[in-house]
Design an enzyme around this catalytic site. Structure first.
Site, PDB file in Angstrom:
ATOM      1  N   GLU A 130       0.843  -1.196   0.000  1.00 20.65           N
ATOM      2  CA  GLU A 130       0.000   0.000   0.000  1.00 20.65           C
ATOM      3  C   GLU A 130       0.875   1.241   0.000  1.00 20.65           C
ATOM      4  OE1 GLU A 130      -2.825   0.499   3.151  1.00 20.65           O
ATOM      5  OE2 GLU A 130      -3.617  -1.534   2.994  1.00 20.65           O
ATOM      6  N   GLU A 151     -13.727   5.769  -0.276  1.00 15.04           N
ATOM      7  CA  GLU A 151     -14.620   4.857   0.431  1.00 15.04           C
ATOM      8  C   GLU A 151     -15.309   5.608   1.570  1.00 15.04           C
ATOM      9  OE1 GLU A 151     -12.702   0.817   1.025  1.00 15.04           O
ATOM     10  OE2 GLU A 151     -11.002   1.953   0.234  1.00 15.04           O
ATOM     11  N   GLU A 195      -8.953   9.179   5.562  1.00 15.00           N
ATOM     12  CA  GLU A 195      -9.207   7.758   5.330  1.00 15.00           C
ATOM     13  C   GLU A 195     -10.258   7.529   4.253  1.00 15.00           C
ATOM     14  OE1 GLU A 195      -7.822   4.884   6.548  1.00 15.00           O
ATOM     15  OE2 GLU A 195      -6.268   6.210   7.318  1.00 15.00           O
ATOM     16  N   LYS A 210     -15.368   4.377   5.572  1.00 16.04           N
ATOM     17  CA  LYS A 210     -14.167   4.072   6.356  1.00 16.04           C
ATOM     18  C   LYS A 210     -14.143   4.940   7.606  1.00 16.04           C
ATOM     19  CE  LYS A 210     -10.367   2.621   4.969  1.00 16.04           C
ATOM     20  NZ  LYS A 210      -8.973   2.467   4.496  1.00 16.04           N
TER      21      LYS A 210
END
Length: 383
Positions: free
Chosen positions: A269, A323, A332, A326
């Site tokens: 990541e 997203e 985030e 999250k």
């Protein structure tokens, strides 16, 4: 079919059509992996995502589970997958029978048509506070690997665990990289496992965090791959013009300090958020575009690090979509390259296409991916 095609094309803006035209003129693969997270309630269907990623020439995708809908949507494509076992599975996976049952249910039914190359067992366990979970990690990896051997899949699928950068006690200079002493008993066993199974060491690196925590001390250009004076390792005299490469070489040094020189390091990541809370310095679309855009360019050049110049860096960017569910700070929820509607969050030259209709429905009408591309070309020629 003609009506379906016209309805499909009509809403597209001219800029997107022009970008799609460029797609046919280039066969260049991104040369980079993409993390496909799904902690959201507004994402496109996996069949549409399959279309998008193939239009981008993305050939490597990392999941955090083994979603059968995703694996089915990518059947008979050239996309290879990393699938994941969550931390909640670790205790069970040390049992060979349970590990084999999981693979028989979640891997074997899809592996013949969708290429699965890695199973990640847990995520960032060693930097957590659950000591018992840490003790389950290596036995779980061994259990999954033994199950793969028993099923004749160990030469096609490797087993690994994505670590947090927090496992490092020291990361600069890179030649002095070392793992935390309190984690050495766990890491030593894992390194032996990687040697025995010929699998890579995975780690998640986010230079964004270093800048966010110390914006007055960490040069922004250094973390964004922009032109800068760089930093020189006083021991090796190797010069680093970006933080990510320095972090990778620090891991190689830490591994070497534990007696191993033949374990490849992959970045499972890395990314940069386009938005954050007021105290998350640097979380902007401009910085995210610079970080990911410059990283993509370097990956296309097959660059290695200063300490490993002949070994191209292997990276999975986080993440494909924003997203919205999250937890945690605003950043985030804003690491995505794309909004859920398929619109790029910022422009870094990615030429992709997310169909407005569900491609699975089109497939039922024998409207295949290849036929769609052909029709798009014919349409574009005549506009």
């Amino acid at each position: 079919m003609a009506i379906l095609f016209c309805n499909f094309i009509k809403p597209l803006p001219l800029l997107l059509l022009l970008s799609f035209t460029d797609l046919f003129a280039s066969t260049l693969s991104l040369g980079i992996g993409i993390n496909y997270g799904q902690i959201a309630n507004n994402l496109p269907t996996p069949s549409r995502v399959s279309f998008l990623l193939r239009s981008l020439n993305v050939t490597r995708v990392k999941l955090y589970d083994a979603d059968p809908n995703v694996l089915t949507a990518f059947a008979n494509t050239n996309v290879e997958f990393v699938i994941g076992l969550g931390n909640e599975y670790l205790q069970r996976m040390s049992d060979p029978q349970q590990a084999q049952a999981w693979i028989q249910q979640h891997v074997q039914p899809y592996h013949t048509q969708t290429r699965i190359t890695c199973i990640t067992v847990g995520n960032e366990v060693l930097t957590g506070t659950d000591t018992q979970l840490k003790s389950y990690l290596l036995p779980a990896m061994q259990g999954v690997y033994r199950a793969l051997v028993n099923l004749g899949l160990s030469n096609e699928i490797y087993v690994a665990h994505p670590h947090s950068a927090g496992i490092l006690a020291n990361s600069f200079p890179p030649s002095s990289g070392s793992f935390r002493q309190d984690l050495s008993e766990y890491i030593h066993g894992m390194l032996n496992f990687h040697v025995q199974t010929k699998s890579p060491f995975l780690i998640n690196f986010y230079p964004f965090f270093a800048y966010k925590d110390n914006p007055n001390e960490v040069p922004l250009d250094y973390v964004l791959f922009q032109p800068n004076q760089g930093m020189t390792d006083p021991i090796t005299n190797l010069k680093y013009d970006n933080m990510l490469y320095a972090q990778i070489d620090a891991v190689y040094s830490a591994i070497k300090a534990m007696g191993h020189t033949d374990i490849p390091v992959k970045v499972s990541e890395t990314g940069w958020p386009s938005k954050g809370d007021p105290n998350e310095f640097g979380a902007t679309p401009v910085n995210a575009a610079l970080y990911n855009g410059n990283l993509f360019q370097r990956m296309q050049q097959n660059q290695g690090t200063p300490a490993k110049p002949s070994e191209p860096i292997d990276v999975y960017v986080f993440a494909l979509f924003n997203e919205n569910l999250k937890p945690g700070p605003a950043s985030e929820r804003n690491y995505g390259l794309y909004y859920p509607d398929g619109t790029p969050v910022y422009n870094i030259g990615l030429r992709g296409f997310l169909p407005r209709m569900d491609y699975s429905a089109a497939k039922k009408n024998a409207f295949s991916f290849s036929a769609l591309l052909l029709l798009m070309m014919i349409f574009l020629i005549h506009i």
